[in-house]
Design a protein around this motif. Structure first.
Motif, PDB file in Angstrom:
ATOM      1  N   ALA A  45       0.495  14.034   2.453  1.00  0.00           N
ATOM      2  CA  ALA A  45      -0.761  13.494   1.946  1.00  0.00           C
ATOM      3  C   ALA A  45      -1.881  13.662   2.960  1.00  0.00           C
ATOM      4  N   GLY A  46      -1.571  13.388   4.241  1.00  0.00           N
ATOM      5  CA  GLY A  46      -2.599  13.444   5.271  1.00  0.00           C
ATOM      6  C   GLY A  46      -3.146  14.837   5.498  1.00  0.00           C
ATOM      7  N   THR A  47      -2.257  15.823   5.662  1.00  0.00           N
ATOM      8  CA  THR A  47      -2.716  17.183   5.922  1.00  0.00           C
ATOM      9  C   THR A  47      -3.442  17.749   4.706  1.00  0.00           C
ATOM     10  N   THR A  48      -2.928  17.466   3.511  1.00  0.00           N
ATOM     11  CA  THR A  48      -3.580  17.937   2.299  1.00  0.00           C
ATOM     12  C   THR A  48      -5.000  17.384   2.195  1.00  0.00           C
ATOM     13  N   THR A  49      -5.144  16.098   2.462  1.00  0.00           N
ATOM     14  CA  THR A  49      -6.463  15.473   2.363  1.00  0.00           C
ATOM     15  C   THR A  49      -7.406  15.992   3.434  1.00  0.00           C
ATOM     16  N   THR A  50      -6.919  16.148   4.654  1.00  0.00           N
ATOM     17  CA  THR A  50      -7.759  16.641   5.741  1.00  0.00           C
ATOM     18  C   THR A  50      -8.240  18.060   5.455  1.00  0.00           C
ATOM     19  N   ALA A  51      -7.337  18.910   4.970  1.00  0.00           N
ATOM     20  CA  ALA A  51      -7.726  20.282   4.646  1.00  0.00           C
ATOM     21  C   ALA A  51      -8.715  20.310   3.486  1.00  0.00           C
ATOM     22  N   GLY A 103      10.388  15.112  -0.663  1.00  0.00           N
ATOM     23  CA  GLY A 103       9.613  13.884  -0.816  1.00  0.00           C
ATOM     24  C   GLY A 103       8.464  14.060  -1.791  1.00  0.00           C
ATOM     25  N   ASP A 104       7.277  13.601  -1.372  1.00  0.00           N
ATOM     26  CA  ASP A 104       6.103  13.707  -2.227  1.00  0.00           C
ATOM     27  C   ASP A 104       5.397  15.050  -2.083  1.00  0.00           C
ATOM     28  N   GLN A 105       5.912  15.936  -1.243  1.00  0.00           N
ATOM     29  CA  GLN A 105       5.217  17.185  -0.946  1.00  0.00           C
ATOM     30  C   GLN A 105       5.080  18.122  -2.144  1.00  0.00           C
ATOM     31  N   PRO A 106       6.090  18.235  -3.032  1.00  0.00           N
ATOM     32  CA  PRO A 106       5.864  19.054  -4.230  1.00  0.00           C
ATOM     33  C   PRO A 106       4.699  18.551  -5.083  1.00  0.00           C
ATOM     34  N   TYR A 107       4.505  17.239  -5.107  1.00  0.00           N
ATOM     35  CA  TYR A 107       3.369  16.685  -5.851  1.00  0.00           C
ATOM     36  C   TYR A 107       2.054  17.196  -5.279  1.00  0.00           C
ATOM     37  N   TRP A 108       1.902  17.126  -3.954  1.00  0.00           N
ATOM     38  CA  TRP A 108       0.647  17.550  -3.338  1.00  0.00           C
ATOM     39  C   TRP A 108       0.458  19.061  -3.482  1.00  0.00           C
ATOM     40  N   ALA A 109       1.548  19.819  -3.428  1.00  0.00           N
ATOM     41  CA  ALA A 109       1.440  21.261  -3.638  1.00  0.00           C
ATOM     42  C   ALA A 109       0.919  21.559  -5.038  1.00  0.00           C
ATOM     43  N   GLU A 110       1.436  20.816  -6.018  1.00  0.00           N
ATOM     44  CA  GLU A 110       0.985  20.993  -7.399  1.00  0.00           C
ATOM     45  C   GLU A 110      -0.486  20.616  -7.556  1.00  0.00           C
ATOM     46  N   ARG A 111      -0.903  19.542  -6.874  1.00  0.00           N
ATOM     47  CA  ARG A 111      -2.302  19.131  -6.981  1.00  0.00           C
ATOM     48  C   ARG A 111      -3.231  20.184  -6.365  1.00  0.00           C
ATOM     49  N   ALA A 145       0.840  -1.201   0.000  1.00  0.00           N
ATOM     50  CA  ALA A 145       0.000   0.000   0.000  1.00  0.00           C
ATOM     51  C   ALA A 145       0.875   1.251   0.000  1.00  0.00           C
ATOM     52  N   SER A 146       0.488   2.235  -0.797  1.00  0.00           N
ATOM     53  CA  SER A 146       1.151   3.538  -0.811  1.00  0.00           C
ATOM     54  C   SER A 146       0.131   4.609  -0.478  1.00  0.00           C
ATOM     55  N   HIS A 147       0.564   5.615   0.273  1.00  0.00           N
ATOM     56  CA  HIS A 147      -0.308   6.732   0.631  1.00  0.00           C
ATOM     57  C   HIS A 147       0.040   7.976  -0.176  1.00  0.00           C
ATOM     58  N   GLN A 148       0.880   7.792  -1.172  1.00  0.00           N
ATOM     59  CA  GLN A 148       1.198   8.815  -2.160  1.00  0.00           C
ATOM     60  C   GLN A 148       1.582   8.097  -3.446  1.00  0.00           C
ATOM     61  N   PRO A 149       1.401   8.731  -4.605  1.00  0.00           N
ATOM     62  CA  PRO A 149       1.600   8.017  -5.865  1.00  0.00           C
ATOM     63  C   PRO A 149       2.994   8.138  -6.471  1.00  0.00           C
TER      64      PRO A 149
END
Length: 446
Positions: free
Chosen positions: A349-355, A369-377, A125-129
């Motif tokens: 991923a968690g904070t982005t989804t919660t917000a 890490g994966d944070q630039p991805y979530w910022a872009e999304r 399982a991954s919590h980021q892609p």
């Protein structure tokens, strides 16, 4: 039925697994969870009623002392994580019917080896892609193993990444496998991920390439149902059979009904909506925490607003004694975010989804890490802005806040909130129960 969940990492690795554990227990499944023995994780699992098997060293002292990007000591830490999977985790798995693993590659590759030896169902399982092999994206860099510049072909880059993973972890994994009578694996990364890994992210916030067929206008339509696989020959449009068929379940959200403290409630009700600032399990070394806290507080004050400052692993603290700033430690973000004007955060991923679920605008300051991805999304969805770089200033954050506090961004954030699914952990729990019951992979249960 008995299921073992295994993870190693910060809050973003542990909390989603607790969300899955809660839903499995609602289906009368006995759950054990292997996780790092940090005090906050021990308390988290105890509050959720999930039996914990400590695995590995506490993770917070590790991540807060290792220099970002440094590979110093990596081989030793990886060997320790692998040994934990073949030791305490294997012991815990002996009476289990399935093993679900997430976290760094040494953990998941070793966990699958344990499941193979025991003959039980294994799920990656991954919590980021961003770490899942795909022709649509390049692999993230591994510590001490930078990918060569100038290579644009993603297939070539993923092949390089597989070789790097073998070089870094293959010998240790195969030595442990040999010790329990298993043959060596020649591709540690793909062995860990399997042909059908699960992606525990929301399909709106984090659509996996191929999950939606674009219309002539380019707008996405016909979303695949959570739990449906975008397989090598399916909608993902893959031509290479080596690419995994990803099953996107939706985000695994831990139910949280804890009340906010009376002091925090009093602060929230004493004036205008504040702005939340927090960097979660992301440490900010070298005095950066003071710089970030000052930039955030000054920027928020420039907008005429108050501040809720989350200490987190960054150790954020107030910059003065003014009463417009309230400091929180462990807090129910689901309840708090519904009562703030905006969220300034690192982009986990968690904070982005919660917000996003709360319908609150976001200013994302990615650190790695994966944070630039979530910022872009967040920016692509129009529910916030991505800060340019990891080092904010009062001026840059003030500009970001001015943007996200505009009525159109706030309205867009509320609209997207209505599309974020809350049933990802339930989908995953039912899918796992169905697959184990059938003794094979099966369709998504009703």
């Amino acid at each position: 039925m008995r299921v073992l969940l295994s993870t190693y990492g910060g809050r973003g690795s542990v909390e989603p697994m607790v969300g899955l554990a809660v839903r499995l227990r609602e289906l009368d499944v006995e759950v054990l969870m292997c996780a790092p023995p940090d005090e906050e994780f021990v308390e988290l699992l105890a509050d959720a009623g999930v039996e914990m098997v400590p695995a590995g060293r506490p993770v917070r002292p590790v991540v807060t002392t290792v220099k970002p990007g440094s590979a110093v000591g990596l081989a030793q830490r990886a060997a320790e994580l692998i040994a934990e999977q073949f030791g305490p985790v294997a012991l815990a798995a002996r009476k289990c019917d399935a093993l679900v693993a997430t976290g760094p590659l040494p953990v998941t590759a070793a966990a699958r080896s344990v499941a193979e030896k025991l003959g039980i169902r294994y799920v990656h399982a991954s919590h980021q892609p961003v770490s899942t092999p795909s022709p649509h994206q390049p692999p993230p860099a591994r510590r001490g193993k930078a990918l060569p510049p100038g290579v644009a072909d993603n297939s070539e880059l993923w092949d390089m990444d597989a070789r790097n993973a073998n070089e870094m972890f293959g010998a240790e994994i195969n030595a442990q496998r040999a010790a329990i009578g298993l043959p060596p694996v020649d591709n540690v990364r793909d062995y860990a991920f399997t042909d059908e890994p699960w992606l525990a992210t929301d399909p709106v916030l984090s659509p996996w390439p191929g999950r939606r067929r674009p219309t002539e206008s380019g707008e996405p339509t016909e979303p695949m149902e959570p739990g449906e696989s975008a397989g090598p020959e399916g909608r993902a449009g893959r031509t290479a059979p080596a690419w995994p068929g990803v099953v996107q379940t939706g985000a695994w959200i831990r139910p949280d009904d804890r009340p906010l403290s009376p002091e925090l409630v009093e602060f929230l009700e004493a004036g205008t909506l504040p702005v939340y600032v927090g960097f979660g399990s992301m440490p900010l070394g070298g005095g950066a925490s003071k710089v970030v806290a000052r930039a955030a507080v000054e920027a928020i004050r420039a907008q005429g607003l108050r501040v809720v400052l989350a200490r987190g692993w960054a150790g954020l603290e107030p910059i003065d004694g003014r009463d417009d700033c309230f400091v929180v430690g462990e807090v129910n973000q689901q309840a708090l975010f519904a009562r703030v004007a905006a969220v300034v955060h690192h982009g986990s991923a968690g904070t982005t989804t919660t917000a996003a679920r709360a319908g609150v605008p976001q200013v994302v300051v990615p650190q790695g890490g994966d944070q630039p991805y979530w910022a872009e999304r967040v920016a692509d969805l129009g529910i916030g802005v991505a800060h340019d770089g990891p080092a904010p200033t009062p001026a840059s954050l003030s500009a970001g806040l001015a943007t996200v506090l505009a009525p159109e961004i706030r309205a867009r954030a509320r609209a997207v909130a209505d599309t974020v699914r809350t049933d990802g952990a339930t989908v995953a729990a039912k899918l796992l129960l169905d697959e184990v019951g059938r003794g094979r992979r099966g369709p998504l249960p009703e």
